[in-house]
Write an enzyme that holds these catalytic residues in place. Structure first.
Site, mmCIF file in Angstrom:
data_model
loop_
_atom_site.group_PDB
_atom_site.id
_atom_site.type_symbol
_atom_site.label_atom_id
_atom_site.label_comp_id
_atom_site.label_asym_id
_atom_site.label_seq_id
_atom_site.Cartn_x
_atom_site.Cartn_y
_atom_site.Cartn_z
ATOM 1 N N LYS A 205 54.623 86.342 3.691
ATOM 2 C CA LYS A 205 54.788 86.298 2.231
ATOM 3 C C LYS A 205 55.972 85.403 1.841
ATOM 4 O O LYS A 205 55.903 84.655 0.868
ATOM 5 C CB LYS A 205 54.977 87.722 1.700
ATOM 6 C CG LYS A 205 53.729 88.590 1.895
ATOM 7 C CD LYS A 205 54.028 90.061 1.670
ATOM 8 C CE LYS A 205 52.803 90.941 1.876
ATOM 9 N NZ LYS A 205 53.119 92.376 1.886
ATOM 10 N N GLY A 302 47.651 98.414 -2.772
ATOM 11 C CA GLY A 302 46.756 99.391 -3.415
ATOM 12 C C GLY A 302 45.580 98.668 -4.033
ATOM 13 O O GLY A 302 45.725 97.554 -4.540
HETATM 14 P P1 NAP Z 1 39.929 96.189 4.616
HETATM 15 O O1 NAP Z 1 39.928 97.480 3.864
HETATM 16 O O2 NAP Z 1 40.063 96.224 6.088
HETATM 17 O O3 NAP Z 1 38.586 95.413 4.230
HETATM 18 C C1 NAP Z 1 38.145 94.279 4.920
HETATM 19 C C2 NAP Z 1 36.712 93.991 4.501
HETATM 20 O O4 NAP Z 1 36.313 92.767 5.116
HETATM 21 C C3 NAP Z 1 35.708 95.053 4.965
HETATM 22 O O5 NAP Z 1 34.713 95.220 3.987
HETATM 23 C C4 NAP Z 1 35.107 94.445 6.238
HETATM 24 O O6 NAP Z 1 33.757 94.856 6.462
HETATM 25 C C5 NAP Z 1 35.138 92.979 5.888
HETATM 26 N N1 NAP Z 1 35.262 92.126 7.078
HETATM 27 C C6 NAP Z 1 36.349 92.026 7.895
HETATM 28 N N2 NAP Z 1 36.108 91.145 8.879
HETATM 29 C C7 NAP Z 1 34.854 90.697 8.681
HETATM 30 C C8 NAP Z 1 34.015 89.777 9.375
HETATM 31 N N3 NAP Z 1 34.441 89.130 10.472
HETATM 32 N N4 NAP Z 1 32.780 89.549 8.884
HETATM 33 C C9 NAP Z 1 32.352 90.193 7.769
HETATM 34 N N5 NAP Z 1 33.075 91.063 7.078
HETATM 35 C C10 NAP Z 1 34.318 91.319 7.530
HETATM 36 O O7 NAP Z 1 41.102 95.228 4.087
HETATM 37 P P2 NAP Z 1 41.856 95.312 2.676
HETATM 38 O O8 NAP Z 1 42.955 96.305 2.743
HETATM 39 O O9 NAP Z 1 40.854 95.401 1.579
HETATM 40 O O10 NAP Z 1 42.580 93.869 2.636
HETATM 41 C C11 NAP Z 1 41.852 92.712 2.340
HETATM 42 C C12 NAP Z 1 42.821 91.536 2.146
HETATM 43 O O11 NAP Z 1 43.693 91.813 1.055
HETATM 44 C C13 NAP Z 1 43.737 91.260 3.341
HETATM 45 O O12 NAP Z 1 43.956 89.873 3.457
HETATM 46 C C14 NAP Z 1 45.035 91.961 2.968
HETATM 47 O O13 NAP Z 1 46.169 91.418 3.572
HETATM 48 C C15 NAP Z 1 45.059 91.675 1.481
HETATM 49 N N6 NAP Z 1 45.859 92.613 0.716
HETATM 50 C C16 NAP Z 1 45.626 93.946 0.810
HETATM 51 C C17 NAP Z 1 46.368 94.847 0.058
HETATM 52 C C18 NAP Z 1 46.083 96.323 0.130
HETATM 53 O O14 NAP Z 1 46.667 97.068 -0.645
HETATM 54 N N7 NAP Z 1 45.194 96.780 0.997
HETATM 55 C C19 NAP Z 1 47.371 94.364 -0.808
HETATM 56 C C20 NAP Z 1 47.582 92.988 -0.908
HETATM 57 C C21 NAP Z 1 46.813 92.115 -0.159
HETATM 58 P P3 NAP Z 1 33.397 96.408 6.803
HETATM 59 O O15 NAP Z 1 33.703 97.154 5.534
HETATM 60 O O16 NAP Z 1 31.950 96.422 7.144
HETATM 61 O O17 NAP Z 1 34.307 96.791 7.929
HETATM 62 N N1 HSE Z 2 51.276 96.186 4.765
HETATM 63 C C1 HSE Z 2 51.611 95.635 3.486
HETATM 64 C C2 HSE Z 2 52.825 96.395 2.932
HETATM 65 C C3 HSE Z 2 50.414 95.735 2.533
HETATM 66 O O1 HSE Z 2 53.235 97.422 3.485
HETATM 67 O O2 HSE Z 2 53.395 95.935 1.939
HETATM 68 C C4 HSE Z 2 50.339 94.639 1.514
HETATM 69 O O3 HSE Z 2 50.384 93.359 2.045
#
Ligand code: NAP
Ligand code: HSE
Length: 433
Positions: A205, A302
């Site tokens: 980041k 989130g």
């Molecule tokens: P996640 O819950 O693990 O979701 C990932 C999704 O991508 C799932 O639907 C998964 O499919 C799909 N996927 C992963 N690899 C794949 C592949 N090779 N082919 C097809 N589909 C694939 O992740 P997330 O927490 O939503 O995070 C997503 C992005 O947002 C990441 O880059 C993360 O760093 C960013 N982010 C997340 C947050 C947060 O609060 N979580 C905050 C800021 C940024 P399945 O469902 O079938 O497994």
């Molecule tokens: N793992 C990260 C955090 C999620 O704790 O802030 C968002 O990028």
């Protein structure tokens, strides 16, 4: 064919689910903002047989080619995470003439320059507001609202997991292992917490923020990094006695045309705004020559908060599409010399466990002085009579990292020194910031 703006998702997990929920709930409002309806076209997942709330089963696919072949998809939203195949799919979408929105910090930190150039080559946009600070506006202010400034420093708390852990250590006096277990039970920390606790996530980041703030090419390798695992409850106690708390600060600045970028546990004065950012909250402080100091604070993760940032980018692109506006060209980001830690300058905190005997303090002070490190304060916090040890805590005036490292090697080799505990920078007053 419908005149809706078609949006397809690569990934429908936590954030993807948040985006779908917000699109469903706010669809009418978004249509009003844009002038045309937004339509969810397809969603790529690993397992298309598993139902996803708000997504009709026939829209799910396991093959990215289905999305690229869909003429109704104008905007591809990448929410898969990790570097590959996300980077490759983003590149494919850009080459196919689709605008792309991503929340992927790893891809943007490592490959942002090349992907932004690819987007410009194909006359499309690549937006990434959600990649830093979740729901907090960070990218757009640097790209637009603060563009007239020469940015002098970016100082941020951009990892919610570690900020939760450090807040608990500071407020409860808890140990590292205890707060890690709590963070895992609450779902903040992954079963393998390495990316968070070693500062890797924050370094991605910070690289993105520094590229935008200083208009130079910065990758995660340019960020010097120190994790939080060596911090102990005693460090928080002693820091507090001295008027500080400890935060995992991500800090970037240009010094005489050279980049200084660090992610490290840092002492920060309790009355600084960043010292009061607690729990899973994130905050990004930007200093500019015109605006002075501004602070953006809020939820860094989130589904709903992150969807807020993702959909802001989607709406921005959708408005451009409706207005027929063309995309801006990618600006060149020149390479920059990165200062190694030995050339950094900061005030420091230093904790040393020693044999409680005459002359020890003079020896340590001598090693520091011989290397040009000037002591600002020294406190003997605790003497363990049974073990015959005492704990000395020094703060230094502004010193060079390399000189301090040499002094510490000499101190650690002294027979009277049982352990050199943590050596941490002190923010402000000539510190990392
Ligand atoms: P996640 O819950 O693990 O979701 C990932 C999704 O991508 C799932 O639907 C998964 O499919 C799909 N996927 C992963 N690899 C794949 C592949 N090779 N082919 C097809 N589909 C694939 O992740 P997330 O927490 O939503 O995070 C997503 C992005 O947002 C990441 O880059 C993360 O760093 C960013 N982010 C997340 C947050 C947060 O609060 N979580 C905050 C800021 C940024 P399945 O469902 O079938 O497994
Ligand atoms: N793992 C990260 C955090 C999620 O704790 O802030 C968002 O990028």
């Amino acid at each position: 064919m419908s005149d809706a703006i078609g949006v397809s998702l690569l990934g429908a997990g936590n954030v993807g689910g948040g985006v779908v929920a917000a699109l469903t709930r706010g669809g009418e409002r978004y249509a009003h903002h844009v002038g045309r309806t937004l339509e969810l076209r397809r969603a790529l997942v690993r397992d298309a047989s598993r139902p996803r709330e708000g997504i009709a089963p026939h829209l799910l696919t396991q093959d990215v080619a289905d999305i690229l072949a869909d003429d109704g998809t104008h905007i591809v939203v990448e929410l898969m995470g990790n570097e590959e195949p996300a980077r490759e799919y983003i590149a494919m979408a850009l080459r196919s003439g689709r605008h792309v929105v991503t929340a992927n910090k790893e891809v943007m930190a490592k490959c942002g320059t090349e992907l932004l150039a690819l987007a410009a080559e194909h006359g499309v946009r690549l937006l990434y507001e959600a990649s830093v600070g979740g729901g907090i506006p960070t990218i757009s202010p640097l790209q637009r609202d603060l563009l007239a400034n020469e940015i002098t420093a970016v100082t941020a708390i951009i990892n919610g997991t570690t900020n939760y852990m450090l807040t608990e250590m500071a407020q409860r006096g808890a140990g590292y292992e205890d707060v890690l277990r709590d963070a895992q039970q609450l779902g903040y920390a992954e079963p393998d917490p390495t990316a968070d606790v070693e500062g890797i996530d924050a370094s991605y980041k910070l690289a993105i923020l520094c590229s935008l703030a200083f208009h130079v090419a910065v990758t995660p390798d340019d960020v010097s990094r120190q994790g939080i695992a060596r911090l102990s409850a005693r460090d928080f106690l002693y820091a507090s006695e001295l008027g500080y708390t400890i935060k995992l600060l991500a800090s970037g600045r240009m010094e005489v045309g050279e980049l200084v970028a660090t992610v490290q546990p840092t002492l920060i004065a309790k009355d600084e705004p960043l010292a009061k950012v607690d729990g899973v909250l994130n905050a990004v402080q930007i200093e500019g020559d015109l605006v002075g100091r501004v602070l953006f604070e809020g939820p860094g993760a989130g589904p709903a908060a992150t969807a807020s940032a993702v959909l802001a980018d989607v709406l921005d692109v959708a408005r451009d599409l409706v207005a027929g506006r063309t995309s801006p060209v990618a600006l060149a980001r020149p390479a920059v010399r990165v200062r190694p830690p030995a050339e950094h300058h900061s005030r420091y905190y230093l904790r040393v466990t020693v044999s409680d005997q005459a002359g020890v303090l003079a020896k340590i002070a001598g090693a520091l002085g011989d290397n040009g490190v000037s002591i600002a304060s020294m406190v003997q916090f605790e003497a363990d009579v049974d073990a015959g040890t005492a704990e000395l805590v020094f703060t230094t005036h502004r010193a060079q990292g390399g000189s301090l490292a040499t002094a510490i090697t000499q101190v650690a080799a002294m027979e009277v020194v049982r352990e050199v505990g943590n050596v941490l920078p002190i923010d402000g007053q000539g510190g990392p910031r």
